[in-house]
Design an enzyme around this catalytic site. Structure first.
Site, mmCIF file in Angstrom:
data_model
loop_
_atom_site.group_PDB
_atom_site.id
_atom_site.type_symbol
_atom_site.label_atom_id
_atom_site.label_comp_id
_atom_site.label_asym_id
_atom_site.label_seq_id
_atom_site.Cartn_x
_atom_site.Cartn_y
_atom_site.Cartn_z
ATOM 1 N N GLU A 83 -17.656 -23.569 12.790
ATOM 2 C CA GLU A 83 -16.674 -24.667 12.848
ATOM 3 C C GLU A 83 -16.057 -24.950 11.474
ATOM 4 O O GLU A 83 -16.783 -25.177 10.504
ATOM 5 C CB GLU A 83 -17.376 -25.930 13.380
ATOM 6 N N LYS A 260 -24.006 -35.374 16.964
ATOM 7 C CA LYS A 260 -23.559 -33.970 16.935
ATOM 8 C C LYS A 260 -23.039 -33.633 15.532
ATOM 9 O O LYS A 260 -23.269 -32.546 15.005
ATOM 10 C CB LYS A 260 -22.474 -33.774 18.004
ATOM 11 N N ASP A 276 -35.608 -22.196 14.355
ATOM 12 C CA ASP A 276 -35.399 -22.337 15.793
ATOM 13 C C ASP A 276 -34.527 -23.578 16.005
ATOM 14 O O ASP A 276 -35.017 -24.708 16.070
ATOM 15 C CB ASP A 276 -36.771 -22.489 16.480
ATOM 16 N N HIS A 374 -8.800 -31.008 9.588
ATOM 17 C CA HIS A 374 -8.995 -29.916 10.549
ATOM 18 C C HIS A 374 -7.761 -29.046 10.664
ATOM 19 O O HIS A 374 -7.849 -27.842 10.830
ATOM 20 C CB HIS A 374 -9.281 -30.506 11.942
HETATM 21 C C1 MEV Z 1 -17.104 -32.607 14.995
HETATM 22 O O1 MEV Z 1 -17.788 -31.395 15.096
HETATM 23 C C2 MEV Z 1 -18.062 -33.717 14.568
HETATM 24 C C3 MEV Z 1 -17.488 -35.113 14.641
HETATM 25 O O2 MEV Z 1 -16.936 -35.356 15.942
HETATM 26 C C4 MEV Z 1 -18.624 -36.073 14.357
HETATM 27 C C5 MEV Z 1 -18.295 -37.515 14.586
HETATM 28 O O3 MEV Z 1 -17.441 -37.831 15.436
HETATM 29 O O4 MEV Z 1 -18.954 -38.352 13.938
HETATM 30 C C6 MEV Z 1 -16.365 -35.314 13.651
#
Ligand code: MEV
Length: 418
Positions: A83, A260, A276, A374
């Site tokens: 990413e 995430k 792992d 991004h």
């Molecule tokens: C993208 O991979 C991760 C984010 O969505 C985390 C977040 O929203 O805090 C930018």
């Protein structure tokens, strides 16, 4: 060279980056060669021995996050991730945290938990008998690892719990095992299987599952850092970041995305060092829900001066010996770049990376939004996909951003014009 704050690392050529990393980590010519010419690290023959039905190998980008200072030590952090923005975001977070001294991190000793499901036993008397025989059970478990026993590690405790299920009550016996610097899944499973006939004899019951628990609550890692309010954009931005954190902590839909983002950092280091990653993810998500509600794994507050204070806590079961870290040549070099000397130190580094990542994500979300950064990377990918050579990519990206037209078709048109 021991300072990890390297200015404009992203602008350097591959050779310059490798020279910097090589000198930072004292890499040998052979190790540099592995990074340069190994095309992802493992041969078909090696892959074919690692898993089943192999038809090839699959490589991902390996980058290095800069500027990390953790417990007063500088780190360049290898990250493997597909990413865009993640490595830049981790480096940015580390750079800001560095102003106030960097990250402070701690990790528990590496205690693994093994579980043995015992059925058809009188639970109360079984628990009593197991407690009386705990020394014998521990000794039998430890007979399976001379290495751990010699280091005064290995199985340390046996405990019992009763669980209620729709099919009746069950006895669960748990072994607590100090696995040292290994992740410890294999030895934990081996010990569970080894003691189960003895448990059957002691309890008169039948053992069914004998397996480690990936919910590694005896391997908790914590990191904390102060982020300078001026660098963040002032106390208003600090306050907005705290509001953004409250959103995550109190809404499961946001919490999953927030966590995430933390895992973007942690798993990228896990990938680079051959951990792992599924075990780490599964444990982290259970830990996020430990209060009964799925919440943020990190916490954000401010100090008396109005600076942002972040902390992250999660179970991290990682190892620096055993596993693919010892087989995969690139994972081995990544370990060397990290210069970690224990599993706990690796857990500290990963937690700090997760916190840095989380800082940058919520700082961006609470200010200009996530798409700005991004889009530049997206534009780069599109220019490359359109067939641009490395020396043409920058021009095409710049033009697409100026025009606010970022698409594969536009990248192709601009390439034709060049
Ligand atoms: C993208 O991979 C991760 C984010 O969505 C985390 C977040 O929203 O805090 C930018």
């Amino acid at each position: 060279m021991s300072d990890s704050s390297i200015s404009k690392f992203f602008k350097k050529t591959r050779k310059e980056r490798l020279d910097i990393v090589g000198s930072f980590a004292n890499l040998s010519a052979e190790e540099l060669e592995i990074l340069q010419n190994n095309n992802g690290g493992i041969s078909f023959e090696k892959a074919d021995k690692m898993v089943e039905n192999v038809i090839g190998t699959f490589s991902l980008p390996l980058g290095v996050a800069t500027s990390f200072k953790i417990n007063q030590k500088d780190y360049l952090i290898p990250m493997v991730i597909e990413e865009p923005s993640v490595i830049a975001a981790a480096s940015k977070g580390a750079k800001i945290a560095r102003i106030k001294g960097g990250f402070e991190a701690t990790a528990d000793e590496s205690y693994s938990i093994g579980q043995i499901q015992v059925l058809d036993a009188d639970i109360n008397s079984a628990i009593k008998k197991i407690q009386e025989s705990s020394k014998e059970i521990i000794n039998l478990a430890n007979s399976k690892s001379n290495t751990l026993s010699k280091m005064n590690k290995g199985a340390k405790e046996v405990s019992c719990k009763e669980i209620d299920t729709p099919l009746g009550k069950m006895l669960i016996v748990e072994l607590l095992i100090d696995v040292g610097d290994a992740m410890g899944a294999n030895i934990t499973n081996t010990m569970c299987e080894a003691v189960s006939p003895l448990l059957e004899k002691i309890t008169g019951g039948r053992t069914l599952l004998r397996i480690l628990s990936n919910y590694s609550t005896q391997r908790i890692a914590k990191a904390t850092a102060v982020f300078d309010k001026k660098e963040i954009g002032g106390e208003n931005v600090v306050d907005d970041i705290i509001l953004a954190y409250q959103f995550a902590d109190n809404d499961v839909y946001r919490a999953v995305t927030h966590n995430k983002g933390i895992m973007n950092g942690i798993i990228a280091v896990a990938n680079a060092t051959g951990q792992d990653s599924r075990a780490i993810e599964a444990a982290a998500n259970a830990y996020a829900a430990r209060s009964g509600q799925y919440r943020s794994l990190s916490k954000w507050t401010k100090d008396r001066e109005g600076n942002l204070v972040g902390s992250l806590e999660l179970p991290l079961s990682v190892g620096i010996i055993g596993g693919i870290a010892n087989v995969h040549p690139i994972a081995k070099v990544c370990m060397k770049i990290l210069k970690v000397s224990s599993a706990q130190e690796l857990a500290c580094v990963m937690t700090a990376t997760g916190l840095a990542q989380n800082y940058s994500a919520i700082r961006a979300l609470a200010t200009e939004g996530i798409q700005k950064g991004h889009m530049r990377l997206h534009a780069r990918n599109l220019a490359t996909a359109a067939g641009a050579k490395p020396d043409q990519v920058d021009k095409i990206v710049q033009k697409m951003i100026e025009e606010k037209k970022i698409s594969l078709d536009r990248a192709k048109e601009l390439l034709e014009q060049i």
